[in-house]
Design a protein around this motif. Sequence first.
Motif, PDB file in Angstrom:
ATOM      1  N   GLY A  28       0.794  -1.219   0.000  1.00 36.85           N
ATOM      2  CA  GLY A  28       0.000   0.000   0.000  1.00 36.85           C
ATOM      3  C   GLY A  28       0.824   1.266   0.000  1.00 36.85           C
ATOM      4  N   HIS A  29       0.756   2.017  -1.131  1.00 34.20           N
ATOM      5  CA  HIS A  29       1.461   3.296  -1.210  1.00 34.20           C
ATOM      6  C   HIS A  29       0.594   4.370  -1.877  1.00 34.20           C
ATOM      7  N   GLU A  30      -0.687   4.243  -1.741  1.00 28.80           N
ATOM      8  CA  GLU A  30      -1.639   5.262  -2.195  1.00 28.80           C
ATOM      9  C   GLU A  30      -2.522   5.609  -1.005  1.00 28.80           C
ATOM     10  N   ILE A  31      -1.968   6.418  -0.107  1.00 34.27           N
ATOM     11  CA  ILE A  31      -2.510   6.601   1.236  1.00 34.27           C
ATOM     12  C   ILE A  31      -3.091   8.001   1.403  1.00 34.27           C
ATOM     13  N   VAL A  32      -4.307   8.072   1.917  1.00 37.25           N
ATOM     14  CA  VAL A  32      -4.889   9.356   2.317  1.00 37.25           C
ATOM     15  C   VAL A  32      -5.526   9.207   3.684  1.00 37.25           C
ATOM     16  N   GLY A  33      -5.520  10.299   4.433  1.00 32.72           N
ATOM     17  CA  GLY A  33      -6.108  10.254   5.755  1.00 32.72           C
ATOM     18  C   GLY A  33      -5.996  11.585   6.451  1.00 32.72           C
ATOM     19  N   GLN A  34      -5.956  11.535   7.762  1.00 29.35           N
ATOM     20  CA  GLN A  34      -5.995  12.738   8.581  1.00 29.35           C
ATOM     21  C   GLN A  34      -4.860  12.697   9.605  1.00 29.35           C
ATOM     22  N   VAL A  35      -4.202  13.828   9.774  1.00 26.74           N
ATOM     23  CA  VAL A  35      -3.133  13.932  10.768  1.00 26.74           C
ATOM     24  C   VAL A  35      -3.721  13.770  12.170  1.00 26.74           C
ATOM     25  N   SER A  36      -3.121  12.850  12.947  1.00 28.35           N
ATOM     26  CA  SER A  36      -3.608  12.618  14.312  1.00 28.35           C
ATOM     27  C   SER A  36      -2.587  12.996  15.374  1.00 28.35           C
ATOM     28  N   VAL A  79       7.583  19.838  13.907  1.00 29.12           N
ATOM     29  CA  VAL A  79       6.804  19.892  12.671  1.00 29.12           C
ATOM     30  C   VAL A  79       6.087  21.233  12.586  1.00 29.12           C
ATOM     31  N   LYS A  80       6.288  21.936  11.481  1.00 33.97           N
ATOM     32  CA  LYS A  80       5.670  23.257  11.320  1.00 33.97           C
ATOM     33  C   LYS A  80       4.606  23.291  10.221  1.00 33.97           C
ATOM     34  N   GLY A  81       4.675  22.358   9.268  1.00 34.41           N
ATOM     35  CA  GLY A  81       3.804  22.456   8.103  1.00 34.41           C
ATOM     36  C   GLY A  81       2.481  21.737   8.216  1.00 34.41           C
ATOM     37  N   PHE A  82       2.279  20.974   9.284  1.00 36.52           N
ATOM     38  CA  PHE A  82       1.052  20.182   9.409  1.00 36.52           C
ATOM     39  C   PHE A  82       0.499  20.305  10.826  1.00 36.52           C
ATOM     40  N   ARG A  83      -0.831  20.217  10.901  1.00 33.30           N
ATOM     41  CA  ARG A  83      -1.510  20.275  12.185  1.00 33.30           C
ATOM     42  C   ARG A  83      -2.474  19.099  12.298  1.00 33.30           C
ATOM     43  N   ILE A  84      -2.824  18.751  13.512  1.00 36.76           N
ATOM     44  CA  ILE A  84      -3.813  17.697  13.738  1.00 36.76           C
ATOM     45  C   ILE A  84      -5.107  18.067  13.019  1.00 36.76           C
ATOM     46  N   GLY A  85      -5.658  17.112  12.271  1.00 41.03           N
ATOM     47  CA  GLY A  85      -6.893  17.331  11.534  1.00 41.03           C
ATOM     48  C   GLY A  85      -6.692  17.602  10.056  1.00 41.03           C
ATOM     49  N   ASP A  86      -5.453  17.918   9.637  1.00 44.33           N
ATOM     50  CA  ASP A  86      -5.200  18.177   8.217  1.00 44.33           C
ATOM     51  C   ASP A  86      -5.453  16.926   7.378  1.00 44.33           C
ATOM     52  N   ARG A  87      -6.034  17.119   6.177  1.00 45.11           N
ATOM     53  CA  ARG A  87      -6.154  16.030   5.208  1.00 45.11           C
ATOM     54  C   ARG A  87      -4.838  15.917   4.448  1.00 45.11           C
ATOM     55  N   VAL A  88      -4.273  14.712   4.439  1.00 45.58           N
ATOM     56  CA  VAL A  88      -2.937  14.530   3.869  1.00 45.58           C
ATOM     57  C   VAL A  88      -2.855  13.220   3.088  1.00 45.58           C
ATOM     58  N   GLY A  89      -1.768  13.086   2.373  1.00 44.73           N
ATOM     59  CA  GLY A  89      -1.508  11.864   1.625  1.00 44.73           C
ATOM     60  C   GLY A  89      -0.061  11.447   1.764  1.00 44.73           C
ATOM     61  N   VAL A  90       0.190  10.167   1.514  1.00 45.30           N
ATOM     62  CA  VAL A  90       1.543   9.608   1.434  1.00 45.30           C
ATOM     63  C   VAL A  90       1.574   8.712   0.208  1.00 45.30           C
ATOM     64  N   GLY A  91       2.594   8.903  -0.618  1.00 45.97           N
ATOM     65  CA  GLY A  91       2.720   8.104  -1.825  1.00 45.97           C
ATOM     66  C   GLY A  91       3.740   6.997  -1.676  1.00 45.97           C
ATOM     67  N   CYS A  92       4.584   6.869  -2.675  1.00 49.01           N
ATOM     68  CA  CYS A  92       5.503   5.729  -2.756  1.00 49.01           C
ATOM     69  C   CYS A  92       6.793   5.928  -1.975  1.00 49.01           C
ATOM     70  N   ILE A  93       7.034   7.131  -1.437  1.00 42.02           N
ATOM     71  CA  ILE A  93       8.313   7.450  -0.797  1.00 42.02           C
ATOM     72  C   ILE A  93       8.083   7.893   0.636  1.00 42.02           C
ATOM     73  N   VAL A  94       8.830   7.293   1.584  1.00 48.77           N
ATOM     74  CA  VAL A  94       8.741   7.725   2.977  1.00 48.77           C
ATOM     75  C   VAL A  94      10.097   8.156   3.532  1.00 48.77           C
ATOM     76  N   ASP A  95      11.154   8.065   2.731  1.00 49.21           N
ATOM     77  CA  ASP A  95      12.461   8.555   3.170  1.00 49.21           C
ATOM     78  C   ASP A  95      13.409   8.560   1.979  1.00 49.21           C
ATOM     79  N   SER A  96      14.512   9.284   2.124  1.00 48.91           N
ATOM     80  CA  SER A  96      15.590   9.321   1.138  1.00 48.91           C
ATOM     81  C   SER A  96      16.810   9.884   1.844  1.00 48.91           C
ATOM     82  N   CYS A  97      17.941   9.972   1.153  1.00 52.18           N
ATOM     83  CA  CYS A  97      19.155  10.435   1.832  1.00 52.18           C
ATOM     84  C   CYS A  97      19.081  11.907   2.211  1.00 52.18           C
TER      85      CYS A  97
END
Length: 349
Positions: free
Chosen positions: A61-69, A75-93
């Motif tokens: 599973g790499h087509e993810i949508v949901g809500q920040v909990s 972390v400055k760019g996201f708050r609890i309750g935001d609608r967000v997504g995660v794709g195929c990448i969760v880290d890199s160098c």
Amino acid sequence: MSVHAYGAYAGDKPLEPMEITRRAPGPHDVQIDIAYCGICHSDLHQVRAEWAGTHFPCVPGHEIVGQVSAVGAHVKGFRIGDRVGVGCIVDSCQHCEECDAGMENYCDGMVGTYNFPTADAPGWTLGGYSRQIVVHERYVLRVGHPEAQLAAVAPLLCAGITTYSPLKHWGAGPGKKVGIVGIGGLGHMGIKLAHAMGAHVVAFTTSESKREAALALGADEVVVSRDTEDMAAHTQSLDLIVNTVAAPHDLDAFLVLLKRDGAMVLVGAPATPHPSPGVFSLITRRRTLAGSMIGGIPETQEMLDFCAEHGIVADIELIRADEINAAYERMLKGEVKYRFVIDNATLAS
């Protein structure tokens, strides 16, 4: 923390409910309650060990949508309750030329959302067929679509960016004639996106029965690729072809449809190689045969914003978790229009 998930313990075993462990959010982490996760064909290849190197248990599973909990302290760019997504990448160098250019998808140290090495238990990443995921803020994406469209947004995180990136890079737009080969999970997104970019879209399919569906998606023309006369009528007419087919086939039949300096970009990933194209299909018109793999984080955000602005989502069939194995079999038979999406609330209470 323990999280409900769906995965497989071996390549010859069906997917089943399981418990997995997620790390507690670190200073730069975002914890996401997953609402929906799309099913990609690569999920099937990996979980069934048709691609080398599958670690078990495997949670795809790499087509993810949901809500920040929850969010980390820095972390400055996201708050609890935001609608967000995660794709195929969760880290890199995060420091190579590719990462600096916002093309983490080409970083040698890219960490995929599942089946990639990680310090987290069990030692490899576990994907979005789960109730929750924790991801570094750099790899979390904002979703601007309305809440009611959230399930249909999920496939944009792979199918959407996989087709958007080559269309954008090779200049699809007004005055360009663009071919999309295959009308499936990837292809239907390619048609929608190329149409929204203003290109003249020619959809290629092996099935006459898909003609009306392709036109409804935004294609200006539909060509049945088994019809040699129809194919010949489009010789040297296309500026760009995005080939989404994930099965080996004759590439020469499509290369000859390109104009001088045209490009065909492969985005489908077959389990075995395509037959090698003839060199004369390339050199006689200075054509290019290229490849493209998903997209970097900035481009994926750009794609999501573009889709929100133009009202673009995937055509989906929403399923329960206990329907995943049946969905895999239907996907192999092409019995979905055009993407399965799991309602993650059905994984467990």
